[in-house]
Motif scaffolding. Sequence first.
Motif, short mmCIF file in Angstrom:
data_model
loop_
_atom_site.label_atom_id
_atom_site.label_comp_id
_atom_site.label_asym_id
_atom_site.label_seq_id
_atom_site.Cartn_x
_atom_site.Cartn_y
_atom_site.Cartn_z
N CYS A 113 0.83 -1.21 0.00
CA CYS A 113 0.00 0.00 0.00
C CYS A 113 0.86 1.26 0.00
O CYS A 113 0.61 2.21 -0.75
CB CYS A 113 -0.93 0.01 1.21
SG CYS A 113 -2.28 -1.18 1.14
N TRP A 162 2.75 1.44 -3.49
CA TRP A 162 1.85 1.77 -4.60
C TRP A 162 1.30 3.19 -4.45
O TRP A 162 1.27 3.96 -5.41
CB TRP A 162 0.72 0.75 -4.64
CG TRP A 162 -0.10 0.80 -5.89
CD1 TRP A 162 -1.23 1.55 -6.12
CD2 TRP A 162 0.13 0.09 -7.10
NE1 TRP A 162 -1.72 1.34 -7.38
CE2 TRP A 162 -0.89 0.46 -8.01
CE3 TRP A 162 1.11 -0.82 -7.51
CZ2 TRP A 162 -0.96 -0.07 -9.30
CZ3 TRP A 162 1.03 -1.34 -8.79
CH2 TRP A 162 0.01 -0.96 -9.67
N GLY A 163 0.84 3.51 -3.23
CA GLY A 163 0.30 4.84 -3.01
C GLY A 163 1.35 5.92 -3.14
O GLY A 163 1.10 7.00 -3.69
N ARG A 190 2.24 6.60 -6.75
CA ARG A 190 1.18 7.29 -7.48
C ARG A 190 0.97 8.72 -6.99
O ARG A 190 0.67 9.62 -7.76
CB ARG A 190 -0.11 6.49 -7.35
CG ARG A 190 -1.24 6.98 -8.24
CD ARG A 190 -2.45 6.06 -8.11
NE ARG A 190 -3.55 6.50 -8.93
CZ ARG A 190 -3.73 6.18 -10.20
NH1 ARG A 190 -2.85 5.39 -10.80
NH2 ARG A 190 -4.77 6.62 -10.88
N ARG A 194 -6.21 -1.15 -3.36
CA ARG A 194 -7.06 -0.28 -4.18
C ARG A 194 -7.34 1.04 -3.47
O ARG A 194 -7.36 2.11 -4.09
CB ARG A 194 -8.37 -0.99 -4.51
CG ARG A 194 -8.25 -2.09 -5.56
CD ARG A 194 -9.61 -2.44 -6.15
NE ARG A 194 -10.53 -2.91 -5.12
CZ ARG A 194 -10.71 -4.18 -4.81
NH1 ARG A 194 -10.02 -5.12 -5.44
NH2 ARG A 194 -11.58 -4.54 -3.89
N GLN A 235 -4.27 3.20 -3.73
CA GLN A 235 -4.17 3.73 -5.08
C GLN A 235 -5.09 4.93 -5.26
O GLN A 235 -4.76 5.88 -5.97
CB GLN A 235 -4.51 2.65 -6.09
CG GLN A 235 -4.39 3.09 -7.54
CD GLN A 235 -4.79 1.99 -8.50
OE1 GLN A 235 -5.26 0.93 -8.10
NE2 GLN A 235 -4.61 2.24 -9.79
N ASN A 281 -5.70 7.09 -3.07
CA ASN A 281 -5.27 8.09 -2.09
C ASN A 281 -6.13 8.06 -0.82
O ASN A 281 -6.39 9.09 -0.22
CB ASN A 281 -5.28 9.50 -2.69
CG ASN A 281 -4.36 10.44 -1.93
OD1 ASN A 281 -3.43 10.01 -1.24
ND2 ASN A 281 -4.62 11.74 -2.01
#
Length: 348
Positions: free
Chosen positions: A103, A106-107, A110, A258, A261, A263
């Motif tokens: 998390c 990925w976060g 992004r 998810r 991703q 935010n």
Amino acid sequence: AWPAAAWLVLLLTPFLQIRGFVAAIAGAALIATVFAAVYHAEVVAHRTGEPFGTLVLAVAVTVIEVALIVSVMIAVPTGKAALARDTVFAAVMIVCNGIVGLCLLWGGARHREQGFQVHGAGAALAVLAALTILTLILPNVATTAPGPYFSTSQLVFAGIVSLLLYGSFVFVQTVRHRDYFLPMKAGDDEAHAAAPSNSTALVSAGILLASLVAIVGLAKTLTPTVEIGVASFGASEAVVGIVIATLVLLPEGLAAVRAAQANRLQTSLNLALGSALASIGLTIPTVGAVSIVLQKPLELGLSSKDQVLLALTLIVGVVTLGTGRTTVLQGIVHLVIFAAFLFFALVP
């Protein structure tokens, strides 16, 4: 449809040999039904709202985990004294390093930097540290019974303490300090569709219950096949616990990723840390009661290697969740620890 398919496979298994193609079909039905169960748990969670929603998901996942462990404990007379410990420890490592690390990575990739409520994350981590040390480390140093076992009275105490700590956390999360677990800004949360009706939520609750029963039945049927596969690779028996924990945490882990991703890191941490807390706080009392009633040995103390990994996880977790802001670096660190956990489980 998948819970119905799982029930069909489950009803046919007494007439079939669980190997090869049949085992593959049963495994596919089991995994798909786990996803279906979490989907219907999400429907119920959406109806109840945050932070109750993540609590519903965590409890649903833990019910699956506990049911799998207990079914194997009952089915196998001996040799599974450490299954509950291996599964709970695997769940903690998967959540705190695998899911949280993914998390954050990925976060962060992004959105560069993400924020969350320090008070809520700190409270969850404090309870997690107390639960893991009191139930997974203390059996090695207590002297009434030889480690890594608790005596009966010690096991009862550990179960009561686990329920007390988890119940206190749930009270703080949902009543006393609910705002600690909500997104810092309204914009951090994704715009949801309208909440489902009461009838839809009740239908989902019924399908969820049917799914849980089917999952337990299929997992109990497939356990010997999994053990044979693990033994063929020459891996330790702890890998069976990793397989069980991965199976039940996979859908919720995807939901957490998810959310990161999108935010919504606060939701990701609520899902992840809530799952870890529920895994210990509900699993230990349940398997402890089963162990006492059925007079089956229950091995809880971790090995020296796993104690080092747990201590490293807690220390890094304190640093990561102590600032309220995260980047890709923290995610990479947690994923490296998770890789070390997997590697040393396969090559002890």
